[in-house]
Design a protein around this motif. Structure first.
Motif, short mmCIF file in Angstrom:
data_model
loop_
_atom_site.label_atom_id
_atom_site.label_comp_id
_atom_site.label_asym_id
_atom_site.label_seq_id
_atom_site.Cartn_x
_atom_site.Cartn_y
_atom_site.Cartn_z
N THR A 130 0.83 -1.20 0.00
CA THR A 130 0.00 0.00 0.00
C THR A 130 0.86 1.25 0.00
O THR A 130 0.57 2.23 -0.70
CB THR A 130 -0.93 0.01 1.23
OG1 THR A 130 -1.70 -1.19 1.24
CG2 THR A 130 -1.86 1.20 1.20
N SER A 169 2.16 1.94 -3.55
CA SER A 169 1.17 2.58 -4.42
C SER A 169 0.96 4.03 -4.03
O SER A 169 0.86 4.92 -4.91
CB SER A 169 -0.16 1.82 -4.34
OG SER A 169 -0.03 0.50 -4.81
N ALA A 170 0.89 4.31 -2.72
CA ALA A 170 0.71 5.69 -2.27
C ALA A 170 1.92 6.55 -2.60
O ALA A 170 1.77 7.72 -2.96
CB ALA A 170 0.43 5.71 -0.77
N CYS A 229 -5.05 12.02 -1.41
CA CYS A 229 -5.84 11.05 -2.17
C CYS A 229 -7.03 11.71 -2.86
O CYS A 229 -7.58 11.15 -3.81
CB CYS A 229 -6.29 9.93 -1.26
SG CYS A 229 -7.30 10.44 0.15
N TRP A 276 -5.50 12.56 -6.04
CA TRP A 276 -5.12 11.31 -6.70
C TRP A 276 -6.33 10.69 -7.39
O TRP A 276 -6.22 10.19 -8.52
CB TRP A 276 -4.56 10.32 -5.69
CG TRP A 276 -3.36 10.79 -4.93
CD1 TRP A 276 -2.62 11.92 -5.18
CD2 TRP A 276 -2.78 10.18 -3.78
NE1 TRP A 276 -1.62 12.03 -4.25
CE2 TRP A 276 -1.69 10.98 -3.39
CE3 TRP A 276 -3.07 9.04 -3.05
CZ2 TRP A 276 -0.89 10.68 -2.29
CZ3 TRP A 276 -2.28 8.72 -1.96
CH2 TRP A 276 -1.20 9.52 -1.58
N HIS A 334 -11.54 10.48 3.37
CA HIS A 334 -10.27 10.73 4.05
C HIS A 334 -10.43 11.74 5.17
O HIS A 334 -9.84 11.58 6.25
CB HIS A 334 -9.22 11.23 3.04
CG HIS A 334 -7.87 11.42 3.64
ND1 HIS A 334 -7.47 12.62 4.19
CD2 HIS A 334 -6.83 10.57 3.82
CE1 HIS A 334 -6.24 12.50 4.66
NE2 HIS A 334 -5.83 11.27 4.45
N CYS A 345 -0.54 7.42 4.32
CA CYS A 345 -0.56 8.53 3.36
C CYS A 345 -0.64 9.90 4.01
O CYS A 345 -0.75 10.90 3.30
CB CYS A 345 -1.73 8.35 2.39
SG CYS A 345 -1.67 6.85 1.43
N TYR A 384 -8.34 5.34 0.12
CA TYR A 384 -7.15 4.96 -0.63
C TYR A 384 -7.48 4.05 -1.82
O TYR A 384 -6.82 4.12 -2.88
CB TYR A 384 -6.15 4.23 0.27
CG TYR A 384 -5.63 5.04 1.44
CD1 TYR A 384 -5.60 6.43 1.39
CD2 TYR A 384 -5.17 4.42 2.59
CE1 TYR A 384 -5.14 7.16 2.45
CE2 TYR A 384 -4.69 5.15 3.66
CZ TYR A 384 -4.68 6.52 3.59
OH TYR A 384 -4.20 7.25 4.65
N ILE A 411 -6.31 4.28 -6.17
CA ILE A 411 -5.47 3.17 -6.61
C ILE A 411 -6.25 2.26 -7.56
O ILE A 411 -5.71 1.79 -8.58
CB ILE A 411 -4.94 2.38 -5.40
CG1 ILE A 411 -4.07 3.30 -4.53
CG2 ILE A 411 -4.13 1.18 -5.84
CD1 ILE A 411 -3.60 2.67 -3.24
#
Length: 581
Positions: free
Chosen positions: A115, A118-119, A132, A135, A152, A281, A453, A457
């Motif tokens: 994780t 990816s972050a 995020c 993102w 978030h 994150c 998240y 992703i």
């Protein structure tokens, strides 16, 4: 024993994978066009970072005051290694037995590392305060960004409330036991309010000092971990270290088995330790305050997570193995935090006071990190006019250089959640119910943060799979090749990425985030589940209404680049004159 050796094998795989992924990212960074500009002046490096932010449509309002040490400290403070040992290790082991460390922790470390990878790639691609939220917009749509941002912000508020509840309860009980002051519920509520107020004040009025303090958190965590290991070794020496204990999955070993027992208890213990990884994150929200963020942020996120996975296993296993040894042996796992405090008393009151102060500082920093991450998400969404009262929430104080209103709203929301939870759990009767009900807030925060998240992703994974399928199905015609090349050129990539491993890592990460979020929801009690369902329904209606109003505004993407704000370069420069660096 077979499962224990399997856990050790997974832990060895985590250590190996951490090196392999770091090597892959370092190789891709060297092949990128990003220049670190080490041989240039600080002004040149600042202008590079400022123009990079302006290219997203945002002015440089927040101070770029954090270097690599502060970014690493920010990421380390969001991963509460020592706070987890004091507050969460005991309840987790009481629920699932020592196997939550021997078997569960290596699995948590494996998926946490993936994780973080990816972050980190996203933080290198879009280094903004939105994290995020931006993102999800970059990899999906504006609706996906709204969902990710709201989840978030809610998850960060729950993290802040939970951290302060655990810390206030532990501080009040420690003061009563060791200093003889019986303040009761009044002492608990005073400590809780002071924690929230000081965290908000530090972010508002002393953001530069807070950045320097964060630089010391990583060193403080390592020092505290080494101190714990040294103290425990001196108590048990010479002694037998029963490594096989870590294979016990039965809560009966802890002499405090929960009434329900079964697989749900083991899953609860597993998810309680998962709390230590859901701040992965948080450091990404400091993208507009970090120098050279495309490199500093991803490495701080990745290395902090790898350090937590490796050092956390050593520390937690050492604590579990020593918990029943000697005259200072532990009789009930939920009291592990108090036991860790008591063993320092044999070295004198100054040593005990130092340990107490260190735990308070590290847990306070963890709460401050959650507050900063949630507030910057609100600030970024308001700056994009994606929130009500956007003009107020997006304001930055020219004196303190911080998003004051976003910080106040986040702190007030988290404080309200903490006070309501404490009142509902009966803090006035000694807080016994508080320790049993606080895990519900942990489960809610896991579900919200993992969903936040998973959205960006998953969006990036879907785009990658679609581009791969299109490239395979397309013929060798000129138009087809041009369309495929245009799509690839329009997709931005940061200097920190995993190359050919990126798709696999994203796929495993999305599956893990979805499974853990669903598992957390399944363990919620009916009252918490009903409250979450009501909040989710109200949030869905609000998000759809906001999305409809935003569709009539100008698009947030520009062909060939990624752009979220509507301001031109000249407008950004005019705004920046009010915020000199």
């Amino acid at each position: 024993m077979v499962t224990l050796w399997l856990g050790c094998t997974v832990f060895a795989a985590v250590c190996t994978l951490a090196l392999l992924l770091a090597r892959a990212a370092e190789r891709r960074t060297g092949l990128s066009l990003h220049q670190p500009l080490h041989n240039h002046s600080e002004y040149v490096r600042y202008m590079r970072d400022k123009h990079d932010l302006n290219a997203f449509g945002f002015a440089q309002q927040l101070p770029r005051h954090m270097g690599w040490p502060s970014a690493a400290g920010m990421a380390a403070s969001s991963l509460p290694l020592i706070g987890g040992a004091v507050f969460l290790l005991g309840p987790a082991a009481a629920a699932g037995g020592p196997a939550v460390i021997g078997i569960g922790w290596p699995l948590l470390g494996l998926f946490g590392l993936l994780t973080a990878s990816s972050a980190a790639a996203f933080a290198s691609t879009v280094p903004t305060a939105g994290g995020c939220y931006h993102w999800a917009m970059a990899s999906g749509s504006r609706r996906a960004g709204l969902w990710s941002g709201w989840l978030h912000a809610a998850g960060s508020s729950l993290l802040l409330a939970t951290t302060n509840l655990y810390l206030a309860d532990w501080m009040s009980r420690t003061v009563e036991r060791h200093f003889g002051y019986t303040g009761g519920a009044g002492l608990f509520y005073i400590i809780l309010l002071m924690l929230i107020i000081t965290q908000a004040a530090a972010h508002i009025r002393a953001i530069r000092l807070l950045g320097r303090l964060m630089a010391w958190t990583a060193a403080a965590q390592l020092a505290a971990a080494a101190g714990m290991i040294a103290i425990l070794a001196s108590i048990a020496w010479p002694g037998i270290y029963p490594f096989a204990i870590l294979a016990h999955a039965s809560p009966a070993w802890t002499a405090s088995a929960p009434p329900d027992g079964g697989s749900s208890s083991a899953l609860l213990g597993f998810l309680l330790l998962q709390r230590l990884f859901i701040g992965i994150c948080d450091g990404a929200q400091a993208g507009e305050e970090t120098r050279n963020p495309r490199i500093a942020l991803p490495w701080s996120i990745y290395l902090s997570t790898a350090g937590l996975a490796i050092f956390g296993f050593v520390l937690f296993a050492f604590i579990i193995l020593h918990a029943r040894i000697g005259a200072f042996g532990l009789t009930a796992m939920p009291a592990l935090g108090d036991w860790l405090t008591d063993i320092w008393a044999r070295w004198g009151q100054p040593c005990e006071a130092l340990f107490f102060a260190m735990i308070v500082f590290l847990a306070w920093a963890n709460g401050a990190s959650a507050l900063g991450a949630g507030a910057r998400t609100l600030f970024a969404m308001a700056r994009d006019e994606s929130l009500p009262f956007a003009g107020k929430l997006s304001g930055v104080s020219a004196l303190y250089r911080s998003p004051v209103m976003a910080l106040v709203i986040t702190a007030a929301g988290a404080g309200t959640i903490a006070l309501l939870a404490a009142a509902a759990c009966g803090a006035a009767t000694g807080g016994s119910s508080l320790q049993s009900q606080t895990p519900q807030l942990v489960l809610l925060s896991i579900a919200a943060m993992h969903a936040a998240y998973a959205i960006p992703i998953g969006g990036r994974l879907w785009r990658t799979l679609k581009e791969s399928k299109d490239s395979k199905d397309s013929k060798d015609s000129k138009d087809s090749r041009l369309r495929t090349a245009g799509r690839k050129r329009s997709k931005t990539h940061g200097p920190w990425e995993l190359g050919k491993y990126a798709g696999t890592v994203d796929g495993v990460t999305v599956c893990w985030l979805a499974i853990s979020a669903i598992s957390a929801v399944c363990l919620l009690k009916p009252a918490a589940l009903l409250l979450a369902a009501v909040c989710l329904t109200v949030g869905a209606v609000a998000i759809e209404r906001m999305h409809r109003s935003l569709r009539r505004k100008s698009p947030f993407k520009v062909v060939g680049s990624m752009r979220f704000g509507k301001r031109s370069m000249d407008e950004c420069i005019r705004i920046e004159r009010k915020f000199p660096q």
